[in-house]
Enzyme design. Structure first.
Site, PDB file in Angstrom:
ATOM      1  N   PHE A  84     -17.441  12.673 -43.741  1.00  0.00           N
ATOM      2  CA  PHE A  84     -17.990  13.987 -44.109  1.00  0.00           C
ATOM      3  C   PHE A  84     -16.907  15.050 -44.275  1.00  0.00           C
ATOM      4  O   PHE A  84     -15.873  15.007 -43.612  1.00  0.00           O
ATOM      5  CB  PHE A  84     -18.913  14.484 -42.992  1.00  0.00           C
ATOM      6  CG  PHE A  84     -20.347  14.060 -43.110  1.00  0.00           C
ATOM      7  CD1 PHE A  84     -20.893  13.670 -44.312  1.00  0.00           C
ATOM      8  CD2 PHE A  84     -21.167  14.069 -41.988  1.00  0.00           C
ATOM      9  CE1 PHE A  84     -22.223  13.296 -44.409  1.00  0.00           C
ATOM     10  CE2 PHE A  84     -22.498  13.701 -42.068  1.00  0.00           C
ATOM     11  CZ  PHE A  84     -23.021  13.313 -43.282  1.00  0.00           C
ATOM     12  N   GLU A  85     -17.205  16.056 -45.107  1.00  0.00           N
ATOM     13  CA  GLU A  85     -16.380  17.267 -45.229  1.00  0.00           C
ATOM     14  C   GLU A  85     -14.921  16.979 -45.572  1.00  0.00           C
ATOM     15  O   GLU A  85     -14.001  17.655 -45.113  1.00  0.00           O
ATOM     16  CB  GLU A  85     -16.437  18.093 -43.922  1.00  0.00           C
ATOM     17  CG  GLU A  85     -17.816  18.341 -43.368  1.00  0.00           C
ATOM     18  CD  GLU A  85     -18.680  19.217 -44.281  1.00  0.00           C
ATOM     19  OE1 GLU A  85     -18.174  19.686 -45.311  1.00  0.00           O
ATOM     20  OE2 GLU A  85     -19.855  19.418 -43.954  1.00  0.00           O
ATOM     21  N   GLY A  86     -14.709  15.977 -46.390  1.00  0.00           N
ATOM     22  CA  GLY A  86     -13.351  15.542 -46.704  1.00  0.00           C
ATOM     23  C   GLY A  86     -12.932  14.512 -45.675  1.00  0.00           C
ATOM     24  O   GLY A  86     -13.065  14.727 -44.469  1.00  0.00           O
TER      25      GLY A  86
ATOM     26  N   ARG B 113     -16.051  22.068 -42.037  1.00  0.00           N
ATOM     27  CA  ARG B 113     -15.156  21.371 -41.108  1.00  0.00           C
ATOM     28  C   ARG B 113     -15.189  22.013 -39.732  1.00  0.00           C
ATOM     29  O   ARG B 113     -15.189  21.325 -38.706  1.00  0.00           O
ATOM     30  CB  ARG B 113     -13.736  21.370 -41.679  1.00  0.00           C
ATOM     31  CG  ARG B 113     -13.588  20.458 -42.872  1.00  0.00           C
ATOM     32  CD  ARG B 113     -12.371  20.779 -43.716  1.00  0.00           C
ATOM     33  NE  ARG B 113     -12.351  19.906 -44.899  1.00  0.00           N
ATOM     34  CZ  ARG B 113     -11.712  20.179 -46.014  1.00  0.00           C
ATOM     35  NH1 ARG B 113     -11.014  21.311 -46.129  1.00  0.00           N
ATOM     36  NH2 ARG B 113     -11.750  19.336 -47.029  1.00  0.00           N
TER      37      ARG B 113
END
Length: 602
Positions: free
Chosen positions: A409-411, A271
């Site tokens: 992406f990334e959560g 993140r």
């Protein structure tokens, strides 16, 4: 309000989320103006590689030329661009995290390449760096550092995206205890088409979530066909299938049943890196668009001269300045947390994980703010291009499509909004952050009609005061929501998400004011363009954050209680008159002079 009382910046390192409790400028921050010569050298090398070796190959990359992507990774490895997070003992350089983020920014000028590079050096390699045993590190890291081998990360499944621990892929230990038998599948795996080493998550005996290192030639393991995507079309994305795949027991990554530690810590760093990555894309969009606007004429006038388009350029530059400032401030905090730690020590990786986890709140802010800021920037860029923005011949068409994935992406951004407020309150309950005590002092202030005042009388006094008001909005809203809903607060996602937006605005404005003040020239004067960008951001942040706080209160109370809350909140809607056209011109003039984003460290 509890705050650091000094009139000059403190050298004490703040904890994660502490920006919400401290006065603007309480601590000095890292910014592009403070980069070391070594960091600037890496920035120059990476930017040159990206512009000279990657961007000219965009057409081949977008045509899914996996051989080219692999070759570019090898060339990047030759320049040391894959080694920053790998310890020297295993063929890497073990550099600071600010340098690592600088490389992520430089590699993001071409979306598909950015994803390819990031998946290899980040989610593909770091699980082995941080959680691998000595034998695993010695076996895999030297070849990953040079690009001789390529890494991928396999977490997502058909029924488990944001709910990563809901994975169904199963691992069972063989009767002779020599290997695990994996059955299941994974979706949307970046670099899968040509990766050699996969970090795969499966549940041992169906319940112990565990990481495994799976090599491409593992019996029973197959890679499915390439997905055809809306954006980042050139990056390899394939499903994976495990049909009685035999993975040696020595390839268990970390501890059986502790795979969540790997997954969640990798996401935290991802993140933060995404924030840096989209900064590069935003800067390139501004550069391409200002060039187009200077050459394109309507009514015998370059369209860059039209006020409504200049307003867009000012907004694009302002969002970039905000994100760039927050990103490197956070990277600097992580590096400061690691200061004094011996990089060759066996426990160094544990310190790295702890430092990144400490600033998980800031990392989620980078992810949400960055991905959405990029969306605004490329949308404005397409609009300025007009019809040309819809034509593949122009790079902005691809940039527009590529940008969309970053909010997933990334959560997802929804998950990360929940994390921002949720982590703040969780740390408060654990006694790690005196948030509730400070929030109570804020309520006392508001009850008595006491409002924050700027500690410095300069061109940004109003913005300093606005940043303090934003913090009070967030704190008062969080306290009210926590008291209203208690343990059921997580079920009120719209409240948490709205207050997270206020927290993000507070962090952004606090950081912009601090950076702009730190960057004075030899005569003690602040840069006019930075002052203008900070003021533009502050005025818009005040309006939207007040509305979001009010909505959160309306969802948390009713009747007389609600009216009392709104009465306390009302004085925080501070407005300082400003001339938007004047601020706009200060920003866009700098953009025109720079031929893109102004005052870049590059």
């Amino acid at each position: 309000m509890v705050a650091i009382p000094e009139s000059s910046p403190s050298s004490e390192l703040p904890t994660g989320g502490a920006f919400l409790l401290q006065e603007v400028g309480s601590t000095r921050i890292v910014s592009p103006e403070t980069f070391t010569e070594e960091q600037r050298l890496y920035l120059k090398t990476a930017l040159q590689f990206s512009r000279e070796q990657v961007m000219p190959q965009s057409d081949r990359i977008e045509a899914k030329d996996n051989a080219l992507l692999r070759e570019l990774l090898r060339r990047a490895g030759e320049l040391g661009l894959l080694m920053t997070d790998i310890p020297e003992a295993y063929g890497g350089m073990g550099l600071d995290k600010t340098t690592s983020l600088l490389l992520a920014e430089c590699m993001s000028l071409q979306g598909s390449w950015s994803v390819t590079f990031g998946a290899h050096v980040g989610i593909g390699t770091l699980p082995i760096v941080w959680f691998g045993n000595e034998a695993q590190k010695a076996k895999y890291l030297p070849q990953l550092a040079t690009g001789e081998k390529v890494a991928a990360y396999a977490l997502t499944e058909q029924g488990s995206g944001s709910d990563a621990l809901g994975a169904k892929t199963k691992a069972v230990l063989s009767a002779d205890g020599t290997h695990y038998v994996l059955n299941g599948s994974k979706l949307y795996i970046t670099n899968a088409g040509f990766a050699d080493v996969f970090v795969v998550f499966a549940k041992v005996n169906g319940d112990k979530f565990t990481g495994f290192i799976v090599e491409r030639d593992t019996p029973g393991f197959t890679v499915g066909p390439e997905e055809h995507k809306m954006g980042i079309r050139g990056s390899s994305t394939c499903p994976l299938f495990f049909e009685d795949a035999r993975v040696p027991v020595e390839n268990v990554l970390g501890e059986v049943g502790r795979g969540h530690k790997i997954a969640f810590n990798i996401l935290n760093y991802g993140r933060l890196k995404l924030g840096a990555g989209v900064v590069g894309g935003m800067k390139l969009a501004i550069e391409d668009t200002v060039r187009f606007a200077q050459e394109r004429k309507q009514f015998n006038t370059p369209i860059v001269r039209f006020p409504l388009l200049r307003e867009k350029f000012a907004r694009m530059a302002t969002l970039t300045y905000a994100l760039e400032s927050m990103t490197y401030r956070t990277a600097g905090l992580v590096d400061a947390k690691l200061s004094g730690k011996e990089r060759q020590a066996k426990d160094y990786d544990a310190h790295v994980i702890a430092a990144i986890e400490e600033y998980a709140i800031e990392s989620s802010i980078m992810k949400v703010f960055g991905s959405e800021a990029l969306g605004h920037v490329v949308d404005d860029a397409v609009q300025i291009h007009g019809g040309a923005g819809y034509i593949e011949e122009y790079p902005i068409e691809r940039a527009y499509r590529d940008a969309r994935i970053n909010r997933i992406f990334e959560g997802t951004n929804e998950i990360n909004r929940m994390l921002i407020s949720g982590l703040l309150l969780k740390r408060a309950v654990k006694g790690e952050l005196p948030l509730l005590a400070v929030a109570q002092s804020v309520e006392d202030e508001l009850t008595h009609g006491t409002l924050p005042r700027a500690r410095h009388e300069d061109a940004l006094s109003a913005e300093e005061r606005a940043a303090e008001c934003l913090k009070r909005m967030a704190l008062y809203g969080l306290k009210t929501a926590a008291e209203t809903f208690g343990t059921e607060l997580e079920q009120h996602q719209e409240v948490l998400a709205g207050l997270s937006d206020v927290v993000m605005d507070a962090f952004a404005l606090d950081t912009m004011v601090t950076r702009t003040r730190q960057g004075v020239d030899a005569k003690g004067a602040m840069d006019p363009a930075r002052v203008a960008m900070t003021r533009l951001f502050g005025m818009e942040a005040m309006t939207r954050s007040f509305d979001r706080t009010r909505r959160a209160l309306c969802a948390s109370a009713q009747g007389e209680a609600l009216q009392a809350h709104l009465a306390k909140l009302a004085p925080l809607q501070v407005f300082t008159p400003y001339n938007p056209a004047e601020l706009r011109e200060a920003v866009v003039t700098a953009v025109e002079q720079a031929g893109g984003y102004p005052r870049s460290a590059a």
